[in-house]
Design a protein around this motif. Structure first.
Motif, PDB file in Angstrom:
ATOM      1  N   ASN A  42       0.739  -1.334   0.024  1.00  0.00           N
ATOM      2  CA  ASN A  42       0.148   0.098  -0.147  1.00  0.00           C
ATOM      3  C   ASN A  42       0.824   1.375  -0.067  1.00  0.00           C
ATOM      4  O   ASN A  42       0.424   2.100  -0.775  1.00  0.00           O
ATOM      5  N   ILE A  43       2.013   1.221   0.862  1.00  0.00           N
ATOM      6  CA  ILE A  43       2.546   2.407   1.056  1.00  0.00           C
ATOM      7  C   ILE A  43       3.569   2.569  -0.546  1.00  0.00           C
ATOM      8  O   ILE A  43       3.653   3.650  -1.341  1.00  0.00           O
ATOM      9  N   GLU A  44       4.085   1.679  -1.224  1.00  0.00           N
ATOM     10  CA  GLU A  44       4.459   1.671  -2.565  1.00  0.00           C
ATOM     11  C   GLU A  44       3.566   2.266  -3.545  1.00  0.00           C
ATOM     12  O   GLU A  44       4.009   2.978  -4.425  1.00  0.00           O
ATOM     13  N   ALA A  45       2.394   1.848  -3.549  1.00  0.00           N
ATOM     14  CA  ALA A  45       1.360   2.287  -4.262  1.00  0.00           C
ATOM     15  C   ALA A  45       1.149   3.718  -4.187  1.00  0.00           C
ATOM     16  O   ALA A  45       0.838   4.464  -5.061  1.00  0.00           O
ATOM     17  N   SER A  46       0.940   4.070  -2.844  1.00  0.00           N
ATOM     18  CA  SER A  46       0.721   5.451  -2.543  1.00  0.00           C
ATOM     19  C   SER A  46       2.030   6.321  -3.223  1.00  0.00           C
ATOM     20  O   SER A  46       1.946   7.358  -3.694  1.00  0.00           O
ATOM     21  N   ARG A  47       3.198   5.679  -3.000  1.00  0.00           N
ATOM     22  CA  ARG A  47       4.433   6.519  -3.624  1.00  0.00           C
ATOM     23  C   ARG A  47       4.342   6.499  -5.095  1.00  0.00           C
ATOM     24  O   ARG A  47       4.713   7.569  -5.610  1.00  0.00           O
ATOM     25  N   LEU A  48       3.857   5.524  -5.659  1.00  0.00           N
ATOM     26  CA  LEU A  48       3.798   5.651  -7.109  1.00  0.00           C
ATOM     27  C   LEU A  48       2.977   6.669  -7.514  1.00  0.00           C
ATOM     28  O   LEU A  48       3.053   7.361  -8.713  1.00  0.00           O
TER      29      LEU A  48
ATOM     30  N   ALA B 179       3.592   9.798  -9.695  1.00  0.00           N
ATOM     31  CA  ALA B 179       2.582  10.217 -11.124  1.00  0.00           C
ATOM     32  C   ALA B 179       2.206  11.655 -11.003  1.00  0.00           C
ATOM     33  O   ALA B 179       2.180  12.336 -12.310  1.00  0.00           O
ATOM     34  N   GLN B 180       1.511  12.073  -9.697  1.00  0.00           N
ATOM     35  CA  GLN B 180       0.977  13.514  -9.778  1.00  0.00           C
ATOM     36  C   GLN B 180       2.383  14.495  -9.819  1.00  0.00           C
ATOM     37  O   GLN B 180       2.260  15.460 -10.289  1.00  0.00           O
ATOM     38  N   ASN B 181       3.661  14.017  -9.380  1.00  0.00           N
ATOM     39  CA  ASN B 181       5.058  14.960  -9.662  1.00  0.00           C
ATOM     40  C   ASN B 181       5.175  15.047 -11.319  1.00  0.00           C
ATOM     41  O   ASN B 181       5.576  16.184 -11.762  1.00  0.00           O
ATOM     42  N   GLU B 182       5.170  13.887 -12.039  1.00  0.00           N
ATOM     43  CA  GLU B 182       5.207  14.144 -13.421  1.00  0.00           C
ATOM     44  C   GLU B 182       4.411  14.995 -14.170  1.00  0.00           C
ATOM     45  O   GLU B 182       4.730  15.636 -15.296  1.00  0.00           O
ATOM     46  N   ARG B 183       3.105  15.164 -13.528  1.00  0.00           N
ATOM     47  CA  ARG B 183       2.016  15.986 -14.165  1.00  0.00           C
ATOM     48  C   ARG B 183       2.332  17.638 -13.881  1.00  0.00           C
ATOM     49  O   ARG B 183       1.495  18.311 -14.334  1.00  0.00           O
ATOM     50  N   THR B 184       3.149  17.759 -13.033  1.00  0.00           N
ATOM     51  CA  THR B 184       3.469  19.185 -12.598  1.00  0.00           C
ATOM     52  C   THR B 184       4.093  19.838 -13.815  1.00  0.00           C
ATOM     53  O   THR B 184       4.693  19.067 -14.772  1.00  0.00           O
ATOM     54  N   GLY B 185       4.276  21.141 -13.619  1.00  0.00           N
ATOM     55  CA  GLY B 185       5.215  21.863 -15.141  1.00  0.00           C
ATOM     56  C   GLY B 185       4.269  22.044 -16.025  1.00  0.00           C
ATOM     57  O   GLY B 185       4.853  22.216 -17.135  1.00  0.00           O
ATOM     58  N   ARG B 186       2.997  21.928 -15.791  1.00  0.00           N
ATOM     59  CA  ARG B 186       1.767  21.924 -17.029  1.00  0.00           C
ATOM     60  C   ARG B 186       1.990  23.530 -17.598  1.00  0.00           C
ATOM     61  O   ARG B 186       1.911  23.704 -18.800  1.00  0.00           O
ATOM     62  N   THR B 187       2.155  24.654 -16.704  1.00  0.00           N
ATOM     63  CA  THR B 187       1.974  25.892 -17.429  1.00  0.00           C
ATOM     64  C   THR B 187       3.299  26.242 -18.350  1.00  0.00           C
ATOM     65  O   THR B 187       2.876  26.708 -19.552  1.00  0.00           O
ATOM     66  N   GLY B 188       4.419  25.776 -18.169  1.00  0.00           N
ATOM     67  CA  GLY B 188       5.389  25.851 -19.082  1.00  0.00           C
ATOM     68  C   GLY B 188       5.423  25.149 -20.462  1.00  0.00           C
ATOM     69  O   GLY B 188       5.462  25.623 -21.414  1.00  0.00           O
ATOM     70  N   ARG B 189       4.626  23.917 -20.286  1.00  0.00           N
ATOM     71  CA  ARG B 189       4.444  22.926 -21.582  1.00  0.00           C
ATOM     72  C   ARG B 189       3.577  23.587 -22.214  1.00  0.00           C
ATOM     73  O   ARG B 189       3.497  23.047 -23.487  1.00  0.00           O
ATOM     74  N   SER B 190       2.365  24.156 -21.678  1.00  0.00           N
ATOM     75  CA  SER B 190       1.387  24.767 -22.617  1.00  0.00           C
ATOM     76  C   SER B 190       1.585  25.749 -23.654  1.00  0.00           C
ATOM     77  O   SER B 190       1.011  26.090 -24.605  1.00  0.00           O
ATOM     78  N   PHE B 191       3.008  26.228 -23.373  1.00  0.00           N
ATOM     79  CA  PHE B 191       3.502  27.378 -24.552  1.00  0.00           C
ATOM     80  C   PHE B 191       4.270  26.618 -25.648  1.00  0.00           C
ATOM     81  O   PHE B 191       4.947  27.371 -26.335  1.00  0.00           O
ATOM     82  N   LEU B 192       4.682  25.353 -25.393  1.00  0.00           N
ATOM     83  CA  LEU B 192       5.586  24.689 -26.245  1.00  0.00           C
ATOM     84  C   LEU B 192       4.484  24.398 -27.638  1.00  0.00           C
ATOM     85  O   LEU B 192       3.361  24.110 -27.570  1.00  0.00           O
ATOM     86  N   PRO B 193       5.009  24.686 -28.853  1.00  0.00           N
ATOM     87  CA  PRO B 193       4.306  24.395 -30.013  1.00  0.00           C
ATOM     88  C   PRO B 193       3.768  23.189 -30.383  1.00  0.00           C
ATOM     89  O   PRO B 193       4.494  21.972 -30.041  1.00  0.00           O
TER      90      PRO B 193
END
Length: 430
Positions: free
Chosen positions: A52-58, A62-76
């Motif tokens: 359960n701890i490993e699943a929560s860590r993953l 996954a949520q960390n991978e989704r961050t940085g959306r603002t900068g990526r929105s300006f990519l062509p």
């Protein structure tokens, strides 16, 4: 030839016996290596092995991978298409076949701040996943700790029951001597026999409870076997029972979670409320049109290119987004109220646990001296029984009183340490 066959048969028989021995040894839990687990090891084992701890860590990663959306929105945004088309119309005697292709790019220049809010939503979702990880870890660790102390308690009860059986056997022999000397009736010895039956049954029940506890601990620690787990047999020394401070309400994990959910709903409400803000994009393309798009240029293979800026307002989505904005604001208010109630519940539960620790701490302070007094009373009763000043029921009662005091002391320690584990699970780690 006969001698060689004899040697071969002996080797085969020896190998077979050795294989059977090794298989039997490996399948017998008692022959496996005993795994000693200290209380200090629980946090590391739970963190590293619990699924359960490993699943929560993953999930957190996954949520960390989704961050940085603002900068990526300006990519062509690049798009390339290519194909072969067969084309026919009535004014042409024959059908035409031609290839076509297109390379285009689109760049976001402005979205009314919706991309910025989406970035904040994802960042907050990442923070929420961290809180969820803490909650999962604290709950699993609390279960492991409380189960651990339960097994330690059972270990002490087993040792006390064994000691009680030995003490009862001594009393039984003393009673038999007195009965033989005509100093007591047969009832004196029979009562110790009955007490032995009771202790033996209790021993069996405790063994079963220990096995159940070890099984539960193996689940929390993600261990495949529980028969060979060994934990401590003694409680640690409790230095001070009143050294815990009341936690700050903002450190309660459930409050942190509700606050994060409230923040996410507020951001989503702001995001959908900006439906009327225009969207500005820059675009460019270079292409060879298909026959169905521009027959003349496609036939002549006349390549085209374009570049421009586009302003878009989706008026049709306005009414639905107004409804969604109101719904999101209500959701945010709901999480705000839940957070406020969680603060009250957290403070009340914290106060209750702190009170329990204080009371149990006071009981622990007197438990050792109380048990020592009960032991002194037992020894005095034994001496008086041997002199004939006390009878069998007196001796049996003194014996039971002593072990009851030991059991109470055991319960105080178990409850205190389990309460500490409960209190620790309420708040975030430093």
């Amino acid at each position: 030839m006969s001698l060689k066959m004899t040697h071969l048969g002996f080797l085969i028989l020896s190998f077979s016996l050795l294989s059977n021995y090794l298989w039997a040894s490996g399948s017998d839990p008692k022959s496996q290596v005993i795994r000693k687990i200290k209380f200090e090891d629980l946090a590391q084992i739970v963190t590293e092995k619990n699924e359960n701890i490993e699943a929560s860590r993953l999930h957190m990663e996954a949520q960390n991978e989704r961050t940085g959306r603002t900068g990526r929105s300006f990519l062509p945004q690049l798009l390339a298409t290519a194909g072969q088309e067969q084309y026919k119309k009535d004014s042409l005697p024959d059908s035409k076949s031609a290839a076509y292709w297109k390379v285009e790019a689109n760049v976001n220049l402005f979205k009314g701040g919706r991309d910025y809010l989406e970035g904040r939503i994802r960042n907050t979702s990442h923070e929420l996943s961290k809180v969820d990880y803490q909650i999962e870890l604290k709950n699993e660790l609390k279960e492991a700790k409380q189960t651990y102390w339960k097994i330690v308690s059972i270990n002490q009860l087993l040792a006390d029951t064994e000691q009680a059986l030995q003490k009862n056997e001594q009393n039984y022999k003393a009673a038999k001597r007195r009965v033989g000397a005509g100093m007591a009736t047969a009832a004196d010895s029979v009562q110790f026999e009955l007490y032995k039956i009771s202790l033996t049954r209790r021993l069996t029940k405790l063994e079963l409870e220990k096995d159940v506890g070890l099984n539960q601990l193996s689940v929390a620690l993600a261990l495949d076997e529980h028969e060979n787990i060994e934990v401590a047999t003694e409680y640690p020394k409790i230095e001070s029972a009143t050294n815990n401070k009341v936690s700050n309400s903002t450190s309660y994990l459930i409050v942190k979670k509700q606050n994060s959910l409230e923040q996410i709903e507020k951001l989503k409400s702001d995001q959908v409320s900006r439906w009327w803000w225009p969207k500005l994009d820059a675009y460019a393309s270079y292409y060879l049109p298909s026959l169905s798009e521009e027959f003349t240029d496609a036939t002549a293979k006349d390549k085209q290119w374009m570049v421009g800026v586009k302003l878009t307002i989706d008026l049709g989505q306005g009414f639905e987004d107004l409804v969604e904005t109101k719904a999101r604001r209500n959701e945010a208010k709901a999480f705000h109220n839940r957070a406020a109630h969680s603060v009250r519940e957290g403070k009340a539960h914290d106060h209750e646990l702190q009170h329990d620790l204080h009371v149990l701490g006071d009981l622990i302070k007197s438990a050792d001296s109380d048990t020592a007094l009960a032991l002194k009373f037992l020894k005095l009763t034994e001496n008086e029984y041997n002199r004939g000043a006390k009878n069998g029921p007196d001796l049996l009662s003194a014996t039971q009183t002593y072990f009851e005091f030991r059991q109470k002391r055991n319960e105080y320690y178990r409850d205190y340490l389990s309460t500490e584990a409960e209190l620790d699970s309420l708040t975030a780690s430093e």
